[in-house]
Write a protein that holds these residues in place. Structure first.
Motif, short mmCIF file in Angstrom:
data_model
loop_
_atom_site.label_atom_id
_atom_site.label_comp_id
_atom_site.label_asym_id
_atom_site.label_seq_id
_atom_site.Cartn_x
_atom_site.Cartn_y
_atom_site.Cartn_z
N LEU A 250 21.65 -41.18 -30.15
CA LEU A 250 22.25 -42.50 -29.95
C LEU A 250 21.17 -43.55 -29.73
N TYR A 251 21.12 -44.57 -30.62
CA TYR A 251 20.37 -45.78 -30.30
C TYR A 251 21.37 -46.92 -30.42
N PRO A 252 22.14 -47.15 -29.36
CA PRO A 252 23.30 -48.04 -29.44
C PRO A 252 22.91 -49.52 -29.44
N ARG A 263 17.78 -51.19 -32.10
CA ARG A 263 16.35 -51.16 -32.43
C ARG A 263 16.11 -50.71 -33.86
N LEU A 264 16.98 -49.83 -34.38
CA LEU A 264 16.68 -49.16 -35.65
C LEU A 264 17.08 -50.02 -36.85
N ARG A 265 16.26 -49.92 -37.92
CA ARG A 265 16.47 -50.75 -39.09
C ARG A 265 17.39 -50.03 -40.08
N LEU A 266 18.31 -50.79 -40.64
CA LEU A 266 19.36 -50.23 -41.50
C LEU A 266 18.78 -49.64 -42.78
N LEU A 267 17.95 -50.38 -43.50
CA LEU A 267 17.57 -49.96 -44.86
C LEU A 267 16.64 -48.75 -44.89
N TYR A 268 15.72 -48.66 -43.89
CA TYR A 268 14.71 -47.59 -44.00
C TYR A 268 14.68 -46.64 -42.82
N GLU A 269 15.64 -46.73 -41.90
CA GLU A 269 15.81 -45.71 -40.86
C GLU A 269 17.27 -45.23 -40.85
#
Ligand code: AFP
Length: 325
Positions: A250-252, A263-269
Protein backbone atom coordinates in the motif's frame (compact mmCIF):
# COMPACT_ATOMS: atom_id res chain seq x y z
CA UNK A 1 15.04 -22.00 -21.44
CA UNK A 2 16.76 -18.71 -22.33
CA UNK A 3 14.75 -15.47 -22.66
CA UNK A 4 15.11 -15.18 -26.44
CA UNK A 5 13.90 -18.77 -26.96
CA UNK A 6 10.96 -18.15 -24.61
CA UNK A 7 9.99 -14.99 -26.49
CA UNK A 8 10.04 -16.77 -29.86
CA UNK A 9 7.78 -19.47 -28.37
CA UNK A 10 5.17 -17.19 -26.77
CA UNK A 11 5.20 -14.07 -28.93
CA UNK A 12 4.86 -13.76 -32.71
CA UNK A 13 5.52 -10.02 -32.43
CA UNK A 14 9.17 -9.89 -33.49
CA UNK A 15 9.47 -6.14 -32.81
CA UNK A 16 8.21 -6.60 -29.23
CA UNK A 17 10.63 -9.47 -28.72
CA UNK A 18 13.51 -7.27 -29.92
CA UNK A 19 12.44 -4.50 -27.51
CA UNK A 20 12.30 -6.85 -24.52
CA UNK A 21 15.71 -8.31 -25.45
CA UNK A 22 17.23 -4.81 -25.47
CA UNK A 23 15.56 -3.93 -22.15
CA UNK A 24 17.11 -7.12 -20.75
CA UNK A 25 20.54 -6.04 -22.07
CA UNK A 26 20.10 -2.71 -20.28
CA UNK A 27 19.33 -4.67 -17.10
CA UNK A 28 22.51 -6.74 -17.50
CA UNK A 29 24.60 -3.57 -17.92
CA UNK A 30 22.99 -1.87 -14.92
CA UNK A 31 23.39 -5.03 -12.79
CA UNK A 32 27.14 -4.88 -13.43
CA UNK A 33 27.26 -1.19 -12.39
CA UNK A 34 25.18 -1.79 -9.23
CA UNK A 35 27.40 -4.70 -8.19
CA UNK A 36 30.44 -2.38 -8.32
CA UNK A 37 28.83 -0.19 -5.62
CA UNK A 38 31.04 2.62 -4.38
CA UNK A 39 33.76 1.51 -6.80
CA UNK A 40 31.51 2.93 -9.54
CA UNK A 41 30.53 5.91 -7.39
CA UNK A 42 27.04 4.44 -7.36
CA UNK A 43 26.34 5.54 -3.79
CA UNK A 44 27.14 9.16 -4.57
CA UNK A 45 24.43 11.79 -4.81
CA UNK A 46 24.56 14.44 -7.52
CA UNK A 47 23.59 18.07 -7.04
CA UNK A 48 20.71 17.51 -9.52
CA UNK A 49 17.06 16.88 -8.76
CA UNK A 50 14.62 15.07 -11.04
CA UNK A 51 11.17 16.19 -12.11
CA UNK A 52 9.87 14.91 -8.78
CA UNK A 53 12.24 17.23 -6.93
CA UNK A 54 14.18 14.18 -5.68
CA UNK A 55 17.98 14.27 -5.49
CA UNK A 56 19.42 12.17 -8.31
CA UNK A 57 21.96 9.51 -7.49
CA UNK A 58 24.93 9.23 -9.86
CA UNK A 59 23.61 5.79 -10.88
CA UNK A 60 20.10 7.14 -11.55
CA UNK A 61 21.58 9.16 -14.40
CA UNK A 62 23.94 6.40 -15.60
CA UNK A 63 21.05 3.88 -15.63
CA UNK A 64 18.88 6.35 -17.54
CA UNK A 65 21.63 6.66 -20.18
CA UNK A 66 22.09 2.88 -20.43
CA UNK A 67 18.34 2.38 -20.94
CA UNK A 68 18.15 5.09 -23.62
CA UNK A 69 21.17 3.61 -25.47
CA UNK A 70 19.57 0.15 -25.56
CA UNK A 71 16.06 1.32 -26.46
CA UNK A 72 17.40 3.56 -29.23
CA UNK A 73 19.53 0.66 -30.56
CA UNK A 74 16.46 -1.63 -30.66
CA UNK A 75 15.09 0.35 -33.62
CA UNK A 76 11.49 -0.41 -32.50
CA UNK A 77 11.00 2.39 -29.95
CA UNK A 78 9.74 5.82 -31.04
CA UNK A 79 10.04 7.68 -27.73
CA UNK A 80 10.62 7.25 -24.01
CA UNK A 81 9.23 8.80 -20.82
CA UNK A 82 11.73 8.41 -17.99
CA UNK A 83 11.54 9.34 -14.31
CA UNK A 84 14.91 11.02 -14.82
CA UNK A 85 13.80 13.42 -17.58
CA UNK A 86 11.03 16.04 -17.42
CA UNK A 87 10.22 15.85 -21.16
CA UNK A 88 9.83 12.69 -23.24
CA UNK A 89 12.81 11.69 -25.42
CA UNK A 90 12.02 11.05 -29.11
CA UNK A 91 14.30 8.86 -31.25
CA UNK A 92 15.01 9.16 -34.99
CA UNK A 93 12.71 6.11 -35.40
CA UNK A 94 9.72 8.33 -34.60
CA UNK A 95 7.24 6.01 -36.38
CA UNK A 96 8.50 2.85 -34.64
CA UNK A 97 5.74 0.65 -33.13
CA UNK A 98 6.38 1.20 -29.39
CA UNK A 99 6.60 3.80 -26.64
CA UNK A 100 8.38 2.99 -23.37
CA UNK A 101 7.86 4.47 -19.89
CA UNK A 102 10.72 3.66 -17.54
CA UNK A 103 11.96 4.09 -14.01
CA UNK A 104 15.63 3.38 -14.71
CA UNK A 105 16.54 2.79 -11.08
CA UNK A 106 13.63 2.44 -8.69
CA UNK A 107 14.50 2.46 -5.00
CA UNK A 108 17.81 4.23 -5.63
CA UNK A 109 17.75 5.86 -2.19
CA UNK A 110 18.61 2.32 -1.03
CA UNK A 111 21.93 2.31 -2.92
CA UNK A 112 23.77 4.03 -0.05
CA UNK A 113 22.81 1.11 2.24
CA UNK A 114 23.50 -1.59 -0.37
CA UNK A 115 19.77 -2.31 -0.65
CA UNK A 116 17.80 -3.89 -3.50
CA UNK A 117 16.94 -1.64 -6.46
CA UNK A 118 15.39 -2.30 -9.86
CA UNK A 119 14.50 -1.01 -13.34
CA UNK A 120 10.81 -0.90 -14.31
CA UNK A 121 9.61 -0.84 -17.94
CA UNK A 122 6.12 -0.23 -19.35
CA UNK A 123 5.64 -0.88 -23.10
CA UNK A 124 2.82 0.91 -24.95
CA UNK A 125 1.77 1.01 -28.62
CA UNK A 126 2.93 4.12 -30.47
CA UNK A 127 -0.39 5.84 -31.18
CA UNK A 128 1.34 8.73 -32.95
CA UNK A 129 3.99 10.47 -30.86
CA UNK A 130 5.27 12.17 -34.05
CA UNK A 131 2.11 14.30 -34.17
CA UNK A 132 0.71 14.03 -30.63
CA UNK A 133 3.96 14.53 -28.69
CA UNK A 134 3.73 13.52 -25.02
CA UNK A 135 -0.06 13.08 -25.29
CA UNK A 136 0.66 9.75 -27.03
CA UNK A 137 1.91 8.35 -23.69
CA UNK A 138 -1.37 9.14 -21.90
CA UNK A 139 -2.88 5.67 -22.38
CA UNK A 140 -4.51 3.67 -19.56
CA UNK A 141 -2.42 0.80 -18.17
CA UNK A 142 -4.65 -1.82 -19.79
CA UNK A 143 -3.21 -0.66 -23.15
CA UNK A 144 0.26 -1.93 -22.22
CA UNK A 145 1.68 -4.52 -24.61
CA UNK A 146 4.14 -5.76 -21.99
CA UNK A 147 5.61 -4.84 -18.60
CA UNK A 148 8.79 -5.97 -16.88
CA UNK A 149 11.21 -5.20 -14.11
CA UNK A 150 14.83 -6.16 -13.55
CA UNK A 151 15.61 -6.68 -9.86
CA UNK A 152 19.21 -6.17 -8.71
CA UNK A 153 19.39 -8.38 -5.65
CA UNK A 154 21.51 -11.35 -4.54
CA UNK A 155 20.31 -12.76 -7.86
CA UNK A 156 19.50 -10.55 -10.84
CA UNK A 157 15.94 -11.35 -11.92
CA UNK A 158 13.84 -10.27 -14.88
CA UNK A 159 10.08 -10.51 -14.29
CA UNK A 160 7.96 -10.17 -17.42
CA UNK A 161 4.41 -10.26 -18.70
CA UNK A 162 3.26 -10.11 -22.33
CA UNK A 163 -0.36 -10.40 -21.24
CA UNK A 164 -0.23 -14.21 -20.96
CA UNK A 165 0.91 -14.70 -17.37
CA UNK A 166 3.86 -13.39 -15.33
CA UNK A 167 7.20 -15.20 -15.60
CA UNK A 168 10.55 -15.01 -13.78
CA UNK A 169 14.01 -15.25 -15.38
CA UNK A 170 17.30 -15.47 -13.49
CA UNK A 171 20.52 -13.99 -14.89
CA UNK A 172 23.16 -16.64 -15.54
CA UNK A 173 26.29 -14.59 -14.86
CA UNK A 174 28.41 -17.27 -16.54
CA UNK A 175 27.14 -16.20 -19.96
CA UNK A 176 25.13 -13.04 -19.22
CA UNK A 177 21.80 -14.54 -20.29
CA UNK A 178 18.42 -14.65 -18.56
CA UNK A 179 17.06 -18.19 -17.99
CA UNK A 180 13.39 -19.01 -17.25
CA UNK A 181 13.20 -20.13 -13.61
CA UNK A 182 9.49 -19.69 -12.82
CA UNK A 183 6.64 -19.77 -15.36
CA UNK A 184 3.11 -18.44 -14.70
CA UNK A 185 3.52 -17.05 -11.19
CA UNK A 186 0.34 -17.22 -9.05
CA UNK A 187 -0.14 -14.84 -6.09
CA UNK A 188 -1.92 -16.59 -3.17
CA UNK A 189 -5.39 -14.93 -2.97
CA UNK A 190 -5.23 -14.73 0.83
CA UNK A 191 -2.41 -13.27 2.91
CA UNK A 192 -1.38 -12.22 6.41
CA UNK A 193 1.37 -9.83 5.35
CA UNK A 194 1.16 -6.16 4.40
CA UNK A 195 3.69 -3.52 3.34
CA UNK A 196 3.19 0.19 4.05
CA UNK A 197 5.29 3.15 5.23
CA UNK A 198 3.56 3.38 8.64
CA UNK A 199 5.19 6.76 9.42
CA UNK A 200 2.53 8.37 7.19
CA UNK A 201 -0.38 6.93 9.22
CA UNK A 202 -1.78 10.30 10.36
CA UNK A 203 -2.20 11.30 6.70
CA UNK A 204 -4.10 8.20 5.47
CA UNK A 205 -7.70 8.14 4.32
CA UNK A 206 -10.25 6.38 6.61
CA UNK A 207 -10.48 3.16 4.53
CA UNK A 208 -6.71 2.57 4.77
CA UNK A 209 -6.61 3.48 8.47
CA UNK A 210 -9.43 0.94 9.08
CA UNK A 211 -7.65 -1.81 7.14
CA UNK A 212 -4.29 -1.32 8.87
CA UNK A 213 -5.90 -0.98 12.33
CA UNK A 214 -7.58 -4.37 11.83
CA UNK A 215 -4.25 -5.91 10.77
CA UNK A 216 -2.65 -4.47 13.92
CA UNK A 217 -5.46 -5.83 16.14
CA UNK A 218 -4.57 -9.27 14.79
CA UNK A 219 -6.19 -12.33 16.36
CA UNK A 220 -7.99 -10.21 18.99
CA UNK A 221 -9.70 -8.15 16.30
CA UNK A 222 -12.17 -8.63 13.46
CA UNK A 223 -9.62 -10.40 11.25
CA UNK A 224 -9.17 -13.21 13.79
CA UNK A 225 -5.51 -13.73 12.86
CA UNK A 226 -2.19 -12.00 13.33
CA UNK A 227 -0.48 -10.14 10.47
CA UNK A 228 3.17 -9.52 9.60
CA UNK A 229 4.56 -6.28 8.17
CA UNK A 230 7.39 -5.52 5.74
CA UNK A 231 8.54 -2.23 4.13
CA UNK A 232 11.58 -2.22 1.80
CA UNK A 233 11.28 1.35 0.41
CA UNK A 234 11.88 -0.32 -2.94
CA UNK A 235 8.71 -1.08 -4.92
CA UNK A 236 10.50 -3.75 -6.97
CA UNK A 237 11.47 -5.66 -3.83
CA UNK A 238 8.07 -5.30 -2.12
CA UNK A 239 6.21 -6.36 -5.28
CA UNK A 240 8.57 -9.30 -5.86
CA UNK A 241 7.89 -10.55 -2.33
CA UNK A 242 4.15 -10.39 -3.08
CA UNK A 243 4.57 -12.26 -6.39
CA UNK A 244 6.60 -14.87 -4.50
CA UNK A 245 4.49 -15.46 -1.34
CA UNK A 246 1.46 -13.16 -1.49
CA UNK A 247 0.78 -10.01 0.52
CA UNK A 248 -0.49 -6.47 0.07
CA UNK A 249 1.52 -3.36 -0.85
CA UNK A 250 0.00 0.00 0.00
CA UNK A 251 1.23 3.46 -0.96
CA UNK A 252 -2.06 5.26 -0.38
CA UNK A 253 -3.18 8.77 -1.13
CA UNK A 254 -2.20 10.86 1.84
CA UNK A 255 -2.90 14.43 2.78
CA UNK A 256 0.73 15.11 3.73
CA UNK A 257 1.04 16.84 0.35
CA UNK A 258 -2.58 17.09 -0.92
CA UNK A 259 -1.36 18.33 -4.31
CA UNK A 260 0.17 14.86 -4.82
CA UNK A 261 -2.20 11.87 -5.02
CA UNK A 262 0.48 9.64 -3.48
CA UNK A 263 4.18 9.04 -4.11
CA UNK A 264 4.21 6.49 -6.93
CA UNK A 265 4.10 7.47 -10.60
CA UNK A 266 1.35 6.04 -12.77
CA UNK A 267 3.14 5.53 -16.10
CA UNK A 268 6.40 3.90 -14.97
CA UNK A 269 5.68 2.41 -11.52
CA UNK A 270 1.96 1.82 -10.89
CA UNK A 271 0.93 0.66 -14.38
CA UNK A 272 3.70 -1.87 -15.11
CA UNK A 273 3.61 -3.31 -11.58
CA UNK A 274 -0.20 -3.50 -11.67
CA UNK A 275 -0.12 -5.44 -14.96
CA UNK A 276 2.48 -7.90 -13.61
CA UNK A 277 0.39 -8.41 -10.44
CA UNK A 278 -2.91 -8.76 -12.34
CA UNK A 279 -1.34 -11.31 -14.70
CA UNK A 280 -0.32 -13.30 -11.61
CA UNK A 281 -3.90 -13.41 -10.25
CA UNK A 282 -3.65 -10.37 -7.98
CA UNK A 283 -5.43 -7.01 -8.14
CA UNK A 284 -4.36 -3.34 -8.04
CA UNK A 285 -6.54 -0.38 -7.13
CA UNK A 286 -6.11 3.35 -6.48
CA UNK A 287 -9.04 3.29 -4.05
CA UNK A 288 -12.34 2.76 -5.86
CA UNK A 289 -10.94 2.27 -9.36
CA UNK A 290 -8.49 -0.20 -10.87
CA UNK A 291 -5.08 1.34 -11.51
CA UNK A 292 -5.03 -0.13 -15.03
CA UNK A 293 -8.25 1.72 -15.90
CA UNK A 294 -6.98 5.19 -14.94
CA UNK A 295 -6.82 7.66 -17.83
CA UNK A 296 -3.49 9.48 -17.31
CA UNK A 297 -3.60 13.29 -17.30
CA UNK A 298 0.17 13.86 -17.38
CA UNK A 299 3.38 11.84 -17.89
CA UNK A 300 4.67 12.12 -14.32
CA UNK A 301 1.28 11.86 -12.63
CA UNK A 302 1.20 10.25 -9.19
CA UNK A 303 -1.49 7.84 -8.01
CA UNK A 304 -2.30 5.90 -4.84
CA UNK A 305 -1.45 2.18 -5.23
CA UNK A 306 -2.95 -0.71 -3.25
CA UNK A 307 -1.96 -4.03 -4.86
CA UNK A 308 -1.50 -7.72 -4.12
CA UNK A 309 -3.53 -10.72 -2.95
CA UNK A 310 -7.02 -10.63 -4.48
CA UNK A 311 -9.07 -11.16 -1.29
CA UNK A 312 -7.29 -8.34 0.56
CA UNK A 313 -7.61 -5.89 -2.32
CA UNK A 314 -11.31 -6.71 -2.61
CA UNK A 315 -11.66 -5.96 1.12
CA UNK A 316 -9.85 -2.62 0.64
CA UNK A 317 -12.14 -1.78 -2.29
CA UNK A 318 -15.17 -2.45 -0.06
CA UNK A 319 -13.76 -0.26 2.71
CA UNK A 320 -13.26 2.61 0.23
CA UNK A 321 -16.84 2.11 -1.01
CA UNK A 322 -18.23 2.10 2.54
CA UNK A 323 -16.20 5.21 3.44
CA UNK A 324 -17.78 6.98 0.45
CA UNK A 325 -21.33 6.12 1.50
P1 AFP B 1 13.34 6.17 -4.70
O1 AFP B 1 13.52 5.62 -6.10
O2 AFP B 1 13.44 7.65 -4.62
O3 AFP B 1 14.20 5.46 -3.69
O4 AFP B 1 11.80 5.87 -4.29
C1 AFP B 1 11.39 4.53 -4.30
C2 AFP B 1 9.88 4.53 -4.35
O5 AFP B 1 9.43 5.25 -5.47
C3 AFP B 1 9.32 3.10 -4.36
O6 AFP B 1 10.20 2.18 -4.95
C4 AFP B 1 9.09 2.79 -2.90
O7 AFP B 1 8.04 1.87 -2.68
C5 AFP B 1 8.74 4.16 -2.33
O8 AFP B 1 9.35 5.15 -3.17
C6 AFP B 1 9.29 4.34 -0.93
O9 AFP B 1 8.74 5.56 -0.45
P2 AFP B 1 9.14 6.04 1.03
O10 AFP B 1 10.58 6.45 0.96
O11 AFP B 1 8.19 7.19 1.30
O12 AFP B 1 8.92 4.88 1.96
Amino acid sequence: MQLDVFLKQVSLNHALNVLIWHAAQAGIEIAALVKQGALQGTTEKTTNTNVQGETQMHLDIRSHEVVLEQLRASGVVAAVVSEEAEEHISFETVDAPFLVCVDPLDGSSNLAINGVVGSIFSILPNTGVATQGSQAFLQPGQAQRAALYVMYGPATLLVLTLGEGTHVFTLDHENDSFVLTQQTVQIPPETSEYAINASNQRYWQPAVKRYIDECLQGAEGDRGRDFNMRWCASMVMDVHRILTRGGVFLYPRDNKQPVKAGRLRLLYEANPMSLLVAQAGGESIAGLEDVLAIQPASCHQRVPVLLGSKQEIQRLREYHQQAKE
